[in-house]
Motif scaffolding. Structure first.
Motif, PDB file in Angstrom:
ATOM      1  N   UNK A 117       0.901  -1.081   0.038  1.00 26.82           N
ATOM      2  CA  UNK A 117       0.069   0.047  -0.167  1.00 26.82           C
ATOM      3  C   UNK A 117       0.910   1.239   0.049  1.00 26.82           C
ATOM      4  N   UNK A 118       0.678   2.064  -0.868  1.00 28.24           N
ATOM      5  CA  UNK A 118       1.412   3.220  -0.993  1.00 28.24           C
ATOM      6  C   UNK A 118       1.020   4.599  -0.189  1.00 28.24           C
ATOM      7  N   UNK A 119       0.773   4.099   1.089  1.00 29.53           N
ATOM      8  CA  UNK A 119       0.442   5.341   2.000  1.00 29.53           C
ATOM      9  C   UNK A 119       1.717   6.189   2.231  1.00 29.53           C
ATOM     10  N   UNK A 120       3.028   5.669   2.444  1.00 29.88           N
ATOM     11  CA  UNK A 120       4.168   6.500   2.732  1.00 29.88           C
ATOM     12  C   UNK A 120       4.589   7.309   1.282  1.00 29.88           C
ATOM     13  N   UNK A 121       3.792   6.997   0.218  1.00 34.44           N
ATOM     14  CA  UNK A 121       4.251   8.097  -0.953  1.00 34.44           C
ATOM     15  C   UNK A 121       3.328   9.089  -1.021  1.00 34.44           C
ATOM     16  N   UNK A 122       2.409   9.420  -0.413  1.00 32.67           N
ATOM     17  CA  UNK A 122       1.502  10.539  -0.331  1.00 32.67           C
ATOM     18  C   UNK A 122       2.272  11.778   0.147  1.00 32.67           C
ATOM     19  N   UNK A 123       1.586  13.004   0.037  1.00 34.21           N
ATOM     20  CA  UNK A 123       2.125  13.965   0.598  1.00 34.21           C
ATOM     21  C   UNK A 123       1.702  14.195   1.864  1.00 34.21           C
ATOM     22  N   UNK A 124       2.179  15.058   2.735  1.00 39.32           N
ATOM     23  CA  UNK A 124       1.955  15.273   4.184  1.00 39.32           C
ATOM     24  C   UNK A 124       0.785  16.201   4.467  1.00 39.32           C
ATOM     25  N   UNK A 125       0.017  16.679   3.388  1.00 36.44           N
ATOM     26  CA  UNK A 125      -1.103  17.656   3.450  1.00 36.44           C
ATOM     27  C   UNK A 125      -2.381  16.540   4.159  1.00 36.44           C
ATOM     28  N   UNK A 126      -2.834  17.023   5.165  1.00 34.92           N
ATOM     29  CA  UNK A 126      -4.093  16.293   5.958  1.00 34.92           C
ATOM     30  C   UNK A 126      -5.198  16.436   5.077  1.00 34.92           C
ATOM     31  N   UNK A 127      -5.412  17.358   4.455  1.00 30.89           N
ATOM     32  CA  UNK A 127      -6.786  17.298   3.512  1.00 30.89           C
ATOM     33  C   UNK A 127      -6.739  16.496   2.178  1.00 30.89           C
ATOM     34  N   UNK A 128      -5.842  15.829   1.915  1.00 32.19           N
ATOM     35  CA  UNK A 128      -5.780  14.811   0.651  1.00 32.19           C
ATOM     36  C   UNK A 128      -6.931  13.771   1.008  1.00 32.19           C
ATOM     37  N   UNK A 129      -7.476  13.401   0.153  1.00 33.61           N
ATOM     38  CA  UNK A 129      -8.677  12.500   0.272  1.00 33.61           C
ATOM     39  C   UNK A 129      -7.960  10.791   0.008  1.00 33.61           C
ATOM     40  N   UNK A 130      -7.222  11.012  -0.917  1.00 34.69           N
ATOM     41  CA  UNK A 130      -6.379   9.600  -0.920  1.00 34.69           C
ATOM     42  C   UNK A 130      -5.332   9.301  -0.262  1.00 34.69           C
ATOM     43  N   UNK A 131      -5.147   8.208   0.495  1.00 36.26           N
ATOM     44  CA  UNK A 131      -4.052   7.916   1.451  1.00 36.26           C
ATOM     45  C   UNK A 131      -3.075   7.183   0.679  1.00 36.26           C
ATOM     46  N   UNK A 132      -3.254   6.687  -0.689  1.00 34.78           N
ATOM     47  CA  UNK A 132      -2.482   5.597  -1.289  1.00 34.78           C
ATOM     48  C   UNK A 132      -2.085   6.293  -2.572  1.00 34.78           C
ATOM     49  N   UNK A 133      -1.648   7.303  -2.786  1.00 36.92           N
ATOM     50  CA  UNK A 133      -1.254   8.048  -4.145  1.00 36.92           C
ATOM     51  C   UNK A 133       0.382   8.423  -3.950  1.00 36.92           C
ATOM     52  N   UNK A 134       0.710   8.750  -4.967  1.00 37.35           N
ATOM     53  CA  UNK A 134       2.184   9.455  -5.247  1.00 37.35           C
ATOM     54  C   UNK A 134       2.140  11.119  -5.198  1.00 37.35           C
ATOM     55  N   UNK A 135       1.355  11.417  -4.508  1.00 35.80           N
ATOM     56  CA  UNK A 135       1.273  13.121  -4.271  1.00 35.80           C
ATOM     57  C   UNK A 135       2.332  13.596  -3.686  1.00 35.80           C
ATOM     58  N   UNK A 136       3.116  12.592  -2.974  1.00 43.45           N
ATOM     59  CA  UNK A 136       4.393  13.309  -2.379  1.00 43.45           C
ATOM     60  C   UNK A 136       5.748  13.162  -3.214  1.00 43.45           C
ATOM     61  N   UNK A 137       5.440  12.734  -4.447  1.00 41.48           N
ATOM     62  CA  UNK A 137       6.482  12.802  -5.459  1.00 41.48           C
ATOM     63  C   UNK A 137       6.996  14.234  -5.953  1.00 41.48           C
ATOM     64  N   UNK A 138       8.129  14.373  -6.340  1.00 42.32           N
ATOM     65  CA  UNK A 138       8.559  15.647  -6.591  1.00 42.32           C
ATOM     66  C   UNK A 138       9.926  15.598  -7.923  1.00 42.32           C
ATOM     67  N   UNK A 139      10.027  16.601  -8.544  1.00 45.43           N
ATOM     68  CA  UNK A 139      11.104  16.788  -9.335  1.00 45.43           C
ATOM     69  C   UNK A 139      11.926  17.682  -8.790  1.00 45.43           C
ATOM     70  N   UNK A 140      13.402  17.449  -8.806  1.00 46.30           N
ATOM     71  CA  UNK A 140      14.637  18.191  -8.400  1.00 46.30           C
ATOM     72  C   UNK A 140      15.338  18.638  -9.276  1.00 46.30           C
ATOM     73  N   UNK A 141      15.514  20.116  -9.402  1.00 50.09           N
ATOM     74  CA  UNK A 141      16.676  20.282 -10.569  1.00 50.09           C
ATOM     75  C   UNK A 141      17.836  20.613  -9.543  1.00 50.09           C
ATOM     76  N   UNK A 142      18.769  19.951  -9.482  1.00 52.06           N
ATOM     77  CA  UNK A 142      20.002  20.099  -8.458  1.00 52.06           C
ATOM     78  C   UNK A 142      20.666  21.642  -9.091  1.00 52.06           C
ATOM     79  N   UNK A 143      20.935  21.632 -10.195  1.00 48.18           N
ATOM     80  CA  UNK A 143      21.655  22.803 -10.777  1.00 48.18           C
ATOM     81  C   UNK A 143      20.816  24.060 -10.317  1.00 48.18           C
ATOM     82  N   UNK A 144      19.604  24.170 -10.676  1.00 44.94           N
ATOM     83  CA  UNK A 144      18.979  25.434 -10.286  1.00 44.94           C
ATOM     84  C   UNK A 144      18.497  25.268  -8.761  1.00 44.94           C
ATOM     85  N   UNK A 145      18.691  24.233  -8.096  1.00 47.14           N
ATOM     86  CA  UNK A 145      18.398  24.394  -6.654  1.00 47.14           C
ATOM     87  C   UNK A 145      16.749  24.683  -6.663  1.00 47.14           C
ATOM     88  N   UNK A 146      15.988  23.865  -7.114  1.00 47.28           N
ATOM     89  CA  UNK A 146      14.499  24.061  -7.168  1.00 47.28           C
ATOM     90  C   UNK A 146      13.793  22.815  -7.143  1.00 47.28           C
TER      91      UNK A 146
END
Length: 205
Positions: A117-146
């Motif tokens: 169950x992908x419960x650990x992949x969700x964001x920390x937002x408490x208002x998110x309805x789905x508890x099993x999503x990839x809402x916590x994913x991100x893209x990181x531009x290391x060179x641009x530090x964003x």
């Protein structure tokens, strides 16, 4: 002398009328350009609405809508993440679109011997309805530090795959996540999911 003055006056009046006509023509062109700019903004609004619908399609946990459908470009691999308990995320594409977004498509496979169950992949937002999503994913531009987070729709739900629960051993499910696009000069970013290692991927489009 009076005839010459009259001729000059007539020429002056004609030039004034011509200048007024040109001014009206320029004003008309400006109005047309404004209309084109308004039309050009429409695809972005439509894309955002379409993406919102895509997120809503898989919005309920445990849904069967997309479990047996292969991810887009599943014949390609641009990166792979191996996590604990035999969980593997294979990334197939990371494509820019004209609306200023990047959509990442992939497949999650359970090579372990327990339900995942992908419960650990969700964001920390408490208002998110789905508890099993990839809402916590991100893209990181290391060179641009964003860092670029998964986009949200007007209801606050992620523009990403939801319902990633009860994944059986040896079962695979498609996943996607949509992000704001980094500047056009950025071609490589790190894709990250909570509790999983990051992987460097190349942006196309």
């Amino acid at each position: 002398m009076s005839i010459r003055h009259t001729t000059k006056a007539r020429r002056g009046a004609a030039m004034g009328a011509l200048a007024a006509a040109l001014a009206l023509a320029v004003a008309g062109c400006g109005s047309d350009d404004g209309g084109k700019r308004d039309d050009g903004a429409s695809p972005k609004s439509t894309a955002a609405k379409d993406d919102g619908r895509a997120g809503d399609d898989g919005g309920s946990d445990g849904g069967d809508d997309n479990r047996n459908e292969p991810a887009a470009d599943s014949d390609k691999t641009i990166g792979e993440i191996k996590g604990p308990n035999g969980i593997v995320v294979t990334l197939h594409s990371a494509v820019r679109d004209s609306g200023g977004f990047v959509t990442v498509n992939g497949t999650v496979t359970n090579h372990g011997d327990q339900l995942f169950n992908a419960v650990d992949w969700r964001s920390k937002e408490t208002e998110m309805k789905s508890r099993s999503s990839v809402s916590g994913a991100s893209l990181v531009d290391e060179a641009g530090k964003k860092r670029y987070l998964v986009l949200r729709d007007t209801d606050g739900e992620c523009l990403c795959t939801t319902g990633l629960s009860g994944i059986k051993p040896d079962e695979s499910r498609p996943l996607f996540a949509q992000f704001p696009a980094p500047p056009s000069g950025v071609t490589k970013v790190d894709f990250q999911i909570p509790t999983m290692p990051s992987v460097s991927i190349e942006l196309t489009g």
